[in-house]
Design an enzyme around this catalytic site. Structure first.
Site, PDB file in Angstrom:
ATOM      1  N   PRO A 139     -25.787   7.725  56.074  1.00 26.77           N
ATOM      2  CA  PRO A 139     -26.664   8.044  54.932  1.00 26.77           C
ATOM      3  C   PRO A 139     -26.897   9.536  54.691  1.00 26.77           C
ATOM      4  O   PRO A 139     -27.452   9.904  53.667  1.00 26.77           O
ATOM      5  CB  PRO A 139     -27.972   7.343  55.304  1.00 26.77           C
ATOM      6  CG  PRO A 139     -27.974   7.317  56.804  1.00 26.77           C
ATOM      7  CD  PRO A 139     -26.529   7.149  57.212  1.00 26.77           C
ATOM      8  N   ASP A 157     -17.734   9.375  52.024  1.00 21.11           N
ATOM      9  CA  ASP A 157     -18.071   8.065  52.582  1.00 21.11           C
ATOM     10  C   ASP A 157     -17.829   7.016  51.506  1.00 21.11           C
ATOM     11  O   ASP A 157     -17.952   7.315  50.322  1.00 21.11           O
ATOM     12  CB  ASP A 157     -19.541   8.017  53.050  1.00 21.11           C
ATOM     13  CG  ASP A 157     -19.764   6.962  54.128  1.00 21.11           C
ATOM     14  OD1 ASP A 157     -19.496   5.768  53.869  1.00 21.11           O
ATOM     15  OD2 ASP A 157     -20.193   7.331  55.223  1.00 21.11           O
ATOM     16  N   ASP A 195     -17.941  11.493  61.567  1.00 18.69           N
ATOM     17  CA  ASP A 195     -18.750  10.523  62.305  1.00 18.69           C
ATOM     18  C   ASP A 195     -18.366   9.122  61.806  1.00 18.69           C
ATOM     19  O   ASP A 195     -19.168   8.192  61.856  1.00 18.69           O
ATOM     20  CB  ASP A 195     -20.241  10.820  62.048  1.00 18.69           C
ATOM     21  CG  ASP A 195     -21.167  10.206  63.095  1.00 18.69           C
ATOM     22  OD1 ASP A 195     -20.700   9.902  64.206  1.00 18.69           O
ATOM     23  OD2 ASP A 195     -22.364  10.028  62.791  1.00 18.69           O
ATOM     24  N   LYS A 224     -15.709   6.709  68.391  1.00 15.13           N
ATOM     25  CA  LYS A 224     -16.586   5.545  68.571  1.00 15.13           C
ATOM     26  C   LYS A 224     -15.792   4.400  69.172  1.00 15.13           C
ATOM     27  O   LYS A 224     -14.732   4.053  68.660  1.00 15.13           O
ATOM     28  CB  LYS A 224     -17.176   5.139  67.222  1.00 15.13           C
ATOM     29  CG  LYS A 224     -18.156   6.180  66.686  1.00 15.13           C
ATOM     30  CD  LYS A 224     -18.584   5.844  65.263  1.00 15.13           C
ATOM     31  CE  LYS A 224     -19.475   6.910  64.696  1.00 15.13           C
ATOM     32  NZ  LYS A 224     -20.889   6.786  65.079  1.00 15.13           N
TER      33      LYS A 224
END
Ligand SMILES: C[S@@+](CC[C@H](N)C(=O)[O-])C[C@H]1O[C@@H](n2cnc3c(N)ncnc32)[C@H](O)[C@@H]1O
Length: 262
Positions: A139, A157, A195, A224
Site C-alpha cells: 500500500p 504495483d 518488496d 520472500k
C-alpha cells in the site's frame, strides 16, 4: 555464504568462571565499556551483574540516520557461575534489535521499518531528486519513506497505492507487473527497490537483468520465501559481486538483498 539468517553474531566469544556477581561485572568492565546483555536464562543474577556495568542507553534512530558505530559487545550467563562474553559482534545494535523513533501516523503499512533498517545499516539512502523505482509498492510504506526523502519515486504495483501516498510530491504510479518492465527500455534509476511477493528465483532473474543492463546504481530487494526456504536462490543472490544478503530484525520469513554498483 555468510550466516545471513543470524540476527547477531558474537565474533570473539570467551568463557570465564565467575565466583560472584561482582567478579563477573569486573571481568566485563575490564574488557571494555559497552555491553549488551542477552538474557534467556539466569535472569535475576544477570540483572544484578548488569546493574554493576556502565549504563547503556542507546538513542533511538530518527530516519534517515546511519546505524551506530560505537563499540558494543554481548554477554550472557551459561550457568550461574559461567560467563560467556564477546567484546565484538556483527550487529551495531544490542541483540541485533534496531531502535527507531517510529512513524505511527504517516506510512500505510509497517513495511517501512525494514526499509529504514537496511538503509541505516548501509549508511546511505536516496538523496533529494534521485530516481527510485519501488516494485511491489502497495500500500505504500516504502514509497512514503522514499518520497519523504525528496526522491522521485516510481511506484509499481498491480494493486493501488494508498491515496495519501499516491498524492505525495515526487510520486508517480505505474499500475502494472514488475516482471513486465524491461530494464533495457527504461531510463537508469539510482535505486531499485523491490518488496514484491514472488518466488526468489524469479526475483533473481529480475534483479540480475537490472544490474546486468547497468540500469540500477543501487538495489534493495526482499526475498520472500513461501513455504520452505529456497537456499539455492539465496546463495545465488549472495554470490552477486558487491551484493549482500541478510536477515533484518524486521524481516519475517524473508531475506534482504542489497547491492551497490561502482
Ligand atoms: C509486501 S507487499 C509490499 C509492501 C510495500 N513495500 C509497503 O511498504 O507498503 C507486496 C506487494 O507486491 C505486490 N505484487 C505481487 N506481485 C507483483 C507483480 N508481479 N508486480 C508488482 N507488484 C506485485 C502485491 O500486490 C503487494 O502489494
Amino acid at each position: 555464504m555468510a550466516a545471513a539468517w543470524a540476527q547477531n553474531i558474537w565474533l570473539a566469544p570467551q568463557e570465564h568462571d565467575v565466583a560472584s556477581i561482582g567478579a563477573a561485572a569486573s571481568i566485563l568492565r575490564g574488557l571494555q565499556r559497552n555491553w549488551g546483555a542477552y538474557l534467556p536464562d539466569h535472569v535475576r543474577r544477570a540483572t544484578l551483574i548488569e546493574a554493576r556495568l556502565p549504563p547503556l542507553k542507546p538513542k533511538p534512530l530518527v530516519f534517515p540516520q546511519a546505524a551506530p558505530t560505537a563499540h558494543l559487545g554481548a554477554w550472557t550467563l551459561l550457568g550461574a557461575r559461567r560467563l560467556l562474553a564477546s567484546p565484538t559482534q556483527s550487529s551495531p545494535w544490542i541483540n541485533g534489535q534496531p531502535l527507531f523513533v517510529e512513524d505511527r501516523a504517516g506510512p500505510p503499512s509497517r513495511a517501512y521499518l525494514k526499509l529504514w533498517e537496511i538503509l541505516a545499516l548501509l549508511g546511505t539512502w536516496p538523496q533529494p531528486g534521485e530516481r527510485c523505482l519501488d516494485l511491489g509498492a502497495s500500500p505504500g510504506g516504502w514509497t512514503y519513506a522514499l518520497a519523504g526523502l525528496g526522491a522521485a519515486v516510481v511506484a509499481v504495483d498491480k494493486a493501488p497505492l494508498d491515496p495519501a501516498v499516491a498524492g505525495m510530491k515526487g510520486v508517480t504510479l505505474r499500475q502494472e507487473s514488475a516482471f513486465g518492465i524491461d530494464p533495457a527500455a527504461e531510463p537508469p534509476v539510482d535505486w531499485l527497490f523491490s518488496d514484491v511477493i514472488a518466488y526468489p528465483a524469479r526475483m533473481l532473474t529480475l534483479v540480475r537483468a537490472w544490474i546486468d543492463t547497468g540500469r540500477a546504481r543501487n538495489v534493495v530487494c526482499t526475498l520472500k520465501f513461501q513455504g520452505p526456504t529456497d537456499h539455492e536462490a539465496a546463495e545465488a543472490f549472495a554470490a552477486i559481486a558487491g551484493g549482500r544478503v541478510r536477515h533484518l530484525f524486521h524481516n519475517k520469513h524473508e531475506l534482504t538483498f542489497s547491492w551497490e554498483g561502482k
